[in-house]
Design an enzyme around this catalytic site. Structure first.
Site, short mmCIF file in Angstrom:
data_model
loop_
_atom_site.label_atom_id
_atom_site.label_comp_id
_atom_site.label_asym_id
_atom_site.label_seq_id
_atom_site.Cartn_x
_atom_site.Cartn_y
_atom_site.Cartn_z
N GLY A 179 38.30 32.09 38.40
CA GLY A 179 38.00 32.43 39.78
C GLY A 179 38.13 33.91 40.06
O GLY A 179 37.21 34.69 39.80
N VAL A 180 39.31 34.35 40.54
CA VAL A 180 39.50 35.74 40.94
C VAL A 180 39.88 36.62 39.75
O VAL A 180 39.23 37.61 39.47
CB VAL A 180 40.57 35.83 42.05
CG1 VAL A 180 40.84 37.29 42.41
CG2 VAL A 180 40.12 35.07 43.29
N GLN A 181 40.94 36.25 39.02
CA GLN A 181 41.42 37.08 37.90
C GLN A 181 40.84 36.66 36.55
O GLN A 181 40.72 37.48 35.64
CB GLN A 181 42.94 37.04 37.83
CG GLN A 181 43.65 37.88 38.87
CD GLN A 181 43.51 39.37 38.62
OE1 GLN A 181 43.27 39.81 37.50
NE2 GLN A 181 43.66 40.16 39.67
N ASP A 232 46.99 29.76 43.59
CA ASP A 232 48.33 29.21 43.75
C ASP A 232 48.28 27.72 44.06
O ASP A 232 49.06 26.93 43.50
CB ASP A 232 49.08 29.96 44.85
CG ASP A 232 49.33 31.42 44.49
OD1 ASP A 232 49.58 31.70 43.31
OD2 ASP A 232 49.27 32.27 45.39
N GLN A 292 47.23 25.82 40.97
CA GLN A 292 48.31 25.77 39.98
C GLN A 292 49.23 24.59 40.25
O GLN A 292 49.67 23.90 39.31
CB GLN A 292 49.11 27.07 39.99
CG GLN A 292 48.41 28.24 39.32
CD GLN A 292 49.30 29.46 39.22
OE1 GLN A 292 50.51 29.38 39.38
NE2 GLN A 292 48.69 30.61 38.95
N HIS A 333 50.71 36.32 39.01
CA HIS A 333 51.30 36.27 40.35
C HIS A 333 52.61 35.51 40.21
O HIS A 333 52.68 34.49 39.52
CB HIS A 333 50.34 35.55 41.30
CG HIS A 333 50.68 35.66 42.75
ND1 HIS A 333 51.46 36.67 43.26
CD2 HIS A 333 50.34 34.87 43.81
CE1 HIS A 333 51.57 36.51 44.58
NE2 HIS A 333 50.92 35.42 44.92
N SER A 363 40.42 69.91 58.76
CA SER A 363 40.52 70.99 59.74
C SER A 363 41.95 71.09 60.27
O SER A 363 42.73 70.13 60.24
CB SER A 363 39.57 70.73 60.90
OG SER A 363 40.03 69.65 61.69
#
Length: 348
Positions: free
Chosen positions: A39-41, A100, A103, A124, A270
């Site tokens: 999925g993400v990792q 999570d 899991q 994680h 600036s």
């Protein structure tokens, strides 16, 4: 391992100079890394390991969307892509990279494959730190380690392809073999980390949950929206409000302070901007510090973890998430952002 001084505090870090890729390959030459979850990792870490010359297989539910994504990324069913249980049986290092909530659901199916001598790897600290809530309690005879890239798997992969590295934390929860340190270091280098800094499972999850809900995602969206709304309510156009709120921050100022720090960014603005920033940073700090303290308290007592477990485990979670993201995407600020991005010269 090197001792580096960060703002007057010594920390243990590992760099790619002192632990080169060749050494990492030697450490893991007899290992098979089974990446569970795509999925993400999962995609970024598995492909980086594969491209770096490690023996990698992927475990995923057959026939699902992520199975097809893995096939599209070059993983071959029956050779480097397997059902979760078979991948766990084949692997000597199990990279547990499911969400999570997933899991917790899948744990009873994989724990039987964690035979003595294997390593269980997380990115994680959630499952282990909140084990009384997740039920994830590893058997005694395995190494339990963590490498947590400080960014998404997409960023990890993108930076790897650019020849860069994404910094990662590492931790050892359980060293059953006496090899946990060399295993976790080799894996951290193998997945494409810039450098590795030492943490614990608990500290990783406390900082991660605070960061995601804070400056990385939650707070930044709230802060941007508050300024955008204020400008719009005082008669400024959507384009002007967005450019002053988001575009200048992300395209001009962030690269400056990412390169050399906030003081350097201030020095390249600036004198009017410098004076105003220095005067107003304290009121913003004083206004938001109590919110961060409350957030950290909710994380450390476990309330935030329980909210995530309860919400993400609902059968209608995905539909609800899509509704919330759709509302964010279709808000005036981010609809304006979509137009502004198209008008950037590189997209013309």
């Amino acid at each position: 391992m090197a001792i580096m001084n960060f703002g007057g505090v010594d920390e243990n870090v590992v760099t790619r100079d002192e632990f080169p890729l060749e050494k990492a390959r030697e450490v893991l030459k007899d290992e098979t890394v089974a990446v569970i979850g795509y999925g993400v990792q999962g995609p970024g870490q598995s492909m980086n390991l594969r491209d770096n010359g490690f023996r990698v297989i992927v475990g995923q539910r057959r026939g699902g969307r992520t199975w097809e994504k893995a096939v599209a990324d070059g993983w071959t069913p029956g050779e480097t892509l397997f059902e979760i249980e078979e991948a766990c049986e084949r692997g000597t290092i199990i990279q547990y990279l499911l969400s999570d909530a997933a899991q917790i659901e899948v744990w009873p199916r994989i724990v039987k494959y964690l035979s003595p001598g294997k390593a269980l790897y997380f990115s994680h600290g959630f499952g282990i730190t909140y084990s009384e809530r997740t039920g994830i309690v590893p058997p005694a005879g395995i190494d339990v380690i963590l490498v947590a890239p400080k960014g998404s798997g997409t960023s990890l992969r993108r930076m790897f392809l650019q020849g860069r590295g994404l910094n990662s934390s590492y931790a050892i929860f359980q060293d059953a073999t006496g090899r946990a340190k060399e295993r976790v270091t080799a894996l951290g280098i193998g997945v494409g980390s810039g450098y590795l800094f030492e943490t614990t499972f608990r500290n990783e999850v406390y900082s991660d949950l605070t960061g995601e809900r804070g400056t990385l995602m939650g707070a930044i969206q709230g802060l941007l929206l508050a300024q955008y709304e204020t400008l719009r309510e005082h008669g400024h156009s959507p384009s002007e409000a967005f450019n002053e709120t988001v575009e200048e921050l992300t395209q001009s100022l962030m690269p400056l302070f990412a390169e050399n720090g906030m003081d350097w960014m201030y020095a390249n603005c600036s004198t009017t901007a410098q004076r105003g920033a220095l005067d107003w940073m304290t009121p913003f700090h004083d206004a938001t510090k109590p919110v961060f303290e409350k957030l950290y308290g909710e994380v450390s007592c476990g309330n935030e973890a329980q909210r995530s477990i309860d919400t993400n485990s609902r059968p209608d979670y995905r539909e609800g998430l899509e509704r919330e993201l759709k509302a964010l995407r279709e808000s005036e600020m981010w609809q304006t952002g979509a137009v502004v991005r198209k008008l950037r010269p590189e997209n013309g």
